[in-house]
Design a protein around this motif. Structure first.
Motif, PDB file in Angstrom:
ATOM      1  N   ASP A 107      33.191  56.351  33.406  1.00  0.00           N
ATOM      2  CA  ASP A 107      34.634  56.443  33.637  1.00  0.00           C
ATOM      3  C   ASP A 107      35.097  57.871  33.380  1.00  0.00           C
ATOM      4  OD1 ASP A 107      37.152  55.591  34.288  1.00  0.00           O
ATOM      5  OD2 ASP A 107      37.592  54.731  32.326  1.00  0.00           O
TER       6      ASP A 107
ATOM      7  N   ASP B 109      33.598  44.840  42.396  1.00  0.00           N
ATOM      8  CA  ASP B 109      34.342  45.741  41.528  1.00  0.00           C
ATOM      9  C   ASP B 109      33.344  46.375  40.559  1.00  0.00           C
ATOM     10  OD1 ASP B 109      37.337  46.209  40.233  1.00  0.00           O
ATOM     11  OD2 ASP B 109      35.753  46.067  38.705  1.00  0.00           O
TER      12      ASP B 109
ATOM     13  N   ARG C  93      33.588  47.893  37.690  1.00  0.00           N
ATOM     14  CA  ARG C  93      33.731  47.562  36.262  1.00  0.00           C
ATOM     15  C   ARG C  93      33.301  46.110  36.012  1.00  0.00           C
ATOM     16  NH1 ARG C  93      36.970  50.701  31.960  1.00  0.00           N
ATOM     17  NH2 ARG C  93      36.162  49.578  30.180  1.00  0.00           N
ATOM     18  N   TYR C  94      33.607  45.226  36.955  1.00  0.00           N
ATOM     19  CA  TYR C  94      33.127  43.842  36.840  1.00  0.00           C
ATOM     20  C   TYR C  94      31.602  43.829  36.809  1.00  0.00           C
ATOM     21  CZ  TYR C  94      31.657  39.157  38.072  1.00  0.00           C
ATOM     22  OH  TYR C  94      31.007  37.941  38.078  1.00  0.00           O
TER      23      TYR C  94
ATOM     24  N   ASP D  73      39.496  39.796  43.997  1.00  0.00           N
ATOM     25  CA  ASP D  73      40.666  39.895  43.114  1.00  0.00           C
ATOM     26  C   ASP D  73      40.352  39.348  41.719  1.00  0.00           C
ATOM     27  OD1 ASP D  73      42.136  41.029  45.162  1.00  0.00           O
ATOM     28  OD2 ASP D  73      43.198  39.174  45.666  1.00  0.00           O
TER      29      ASP D  73
ATOM     30  N   ALA E 291      38.360  41.932  39.735  1.00  0.00           N
ATOM     31  CA  ALA E 291      39.226  42.981  39.177  1.00  0.00           C
ATOM     32  C   ALA E 291      39.986  42.467  37.959  1.00  0.00           C
ATOM     33  CB  ALA E 291      40.184  43.489  40.252  1.00  0.00           C
ATOM     34  N   ALA E 292      40.464  41.226  38.019  1.00  0.00           N
ATOM     35  CA  ALA E 292      41.197  40.656  36.891  1.00  0.00           C
ATOM     36  C   ALA E 292      40.289  40.491  35.677  1.00  0.00           C
ATOM     37  CB  ALA E 292      41.814  39.316  37.287  1.00  0.00           C
TER      38      ALA E 292
ATOM     39  N   HIS F 152      39.610  43.871  34.194  1.00  0.00           N
ATOM     40  CA  HIS F 152      40.796  44.382  33.502  1.00  0.00           C
ATOM     41  C   HIS F 152      40.924  43.759  32.110  1.00  0.00           C
ATOM     42  CE1 HIS F 152      44.804  45.874  32.755  1.00  0.00           C
ATOM     43  NE2 HIS F 152      45.176  44.624  32.471  1.00  0.00           N
ATOM     44  N   ILE F 153      40.762  42.446  32.027  1.00  0.00           N
ATOM     45  CA  ILE F 153      40.883  41.762  30.739  1.00  0.00           C
ATOM     46  C   ILE F 153      39.811  42.247  29.770  1.00  0.00           C
ATOM     47  CG2 ILE F 153      40.605  39.521  29.588  1.00  0.00           C
ATOM     48  CD1 ILE F 153      41.961  38.315  32.163  1.00  0.00           C
TER      49      ILE F 153
ATOM     50  N   GLY G 295      38.121  45.028  29.914  1.00  0.00           N
ATOM     51  CA  GLY G 295      38.375  46.437  29.622  1.00  0.00           C
ATOM     52  C   GLY G 295      39.465  46.617  28.578  1.00  0.00           C
ATOM     53  N   THR G 296      40.509  45.792  28.644  1.00  0.00           N
ATOM     54  CA  THR G 296      41.587  45.845  27.659  1.00  0.00           C
ATOM     55  C   THR G 296      41.063  45.490  26.273  1.00  0.00           C
ATOM     56  OG1 THR G 296      43.215  45.296  29.365  1.00  0.00           O
ATOM     57  CG2 THR G 296      43.868  44.919  27.078  1.00  0.00           C
TER      58      THR G 296
ATOM     59  N   ASP H 201      39.016  48.424  25.040  1.00  0.00           N
ATOM     60  CA  ASP H 201      39.903  49.513  24.610  1.00  0.00           C
ATOM     61  C   ASP H 201      40.483  49.227  23.225  1.00  0.00           C
ATOM     62  OD1 ASP H 201      39.402  50.771  27.029  1.00  0.00           O
ATOM     63  OD2 ASP H 201      41.333  50.203  27.926  1.00  0.00           O
TER      64      ASP H 201
END
Length: 183
Positions: A88, A110, A112-113, A155, A158-159, A162-163, A165-166, A169
């Motif tokens: 990244d 995706d 990241r997925y 989709d 990606a979701a 995102h979850i 990854g959050t 983080d």
């Protein structure tokens, strides 16, 4: 949800395992581009960054005929085996010893997925089942590309990314905070 072999989820593999500056007619440098080796990837993060060798601009362009870019996924082929890193950053690295660089086909997956899937117990179990060696466990590129990837709709990928990854983080932030408090 469908399944595809990893080879159908990527556009290309960067594989410079075993390549060294000496084999390219040069040597390591004191400054320049960092060279990522398998020992620098652990639990999805860069480690031992101070131990990374460096190469000059000239050596970098000779070595990295296909450059890495943000969103590529790296996996170690041995010693340590099966460690995965999501890139990244826009930093231009040299892929050095015992690493496959995967250029993800973003129409299919995706990136990241894919990174999170490759870190899952399902994928890691399949990797171990395809590995060879007794003293040092390793994986050949053709076997890696046969490993299956579960692909929900794009989709949803990606979701999920995102979850996760959050959460990553938040863990990183908490670890940094703990480090500051301990100091």
């Amino acid at each position: 949800m469908g399944c595809r072999p990893l080879g159908e989820c990527i556009e290309s593999v960067i594989d410079h395992r075993g390549l060294t500056p000496k084999k390219l007619g040069g040597d390591w440098a004191h400054s320049g581009h960092r060279a990522l080796s398998a020992k620098n990837i652990k639990n999805g993060a860069l480690v031992q960054e101070g131990s990374m060798n460096r190469v000059s601009d000239e050596m970098y362009y000779r070595w990295m005929t296909e450059e890495i870019e943000r969103g590529d996924v790296f996996i170690t082929s041995e010693a340590p085996f099966g460690e995965v890193l999501y890139w990244d950053s826009d930093e231009k690295l040299v892929l050095s010893q015992r690493i496959f660089g995967l250029k993800v086909n973003r129409d299919v997956c995706d990136s990241r997925y894919l990174y999170y899937w490759m870190r899952s117990p399902f994928f890691q179990g399949e990797l171990r089942g395809r590995a060879t060696g007794t003293t040092v466990t390793g994986l050949r590129q053709p076997e890696l590309l046969k490993c299956m990837v579960h692909l929900p709709p794009r989709d949803d990928q990606a979701a999920i990314a995102h979850i996760l990854g959050t959460i990553d983080d938040k863990i990183m932030f908490n670890n940094q905070t703990n480090g500051y408090l301990a100091a």
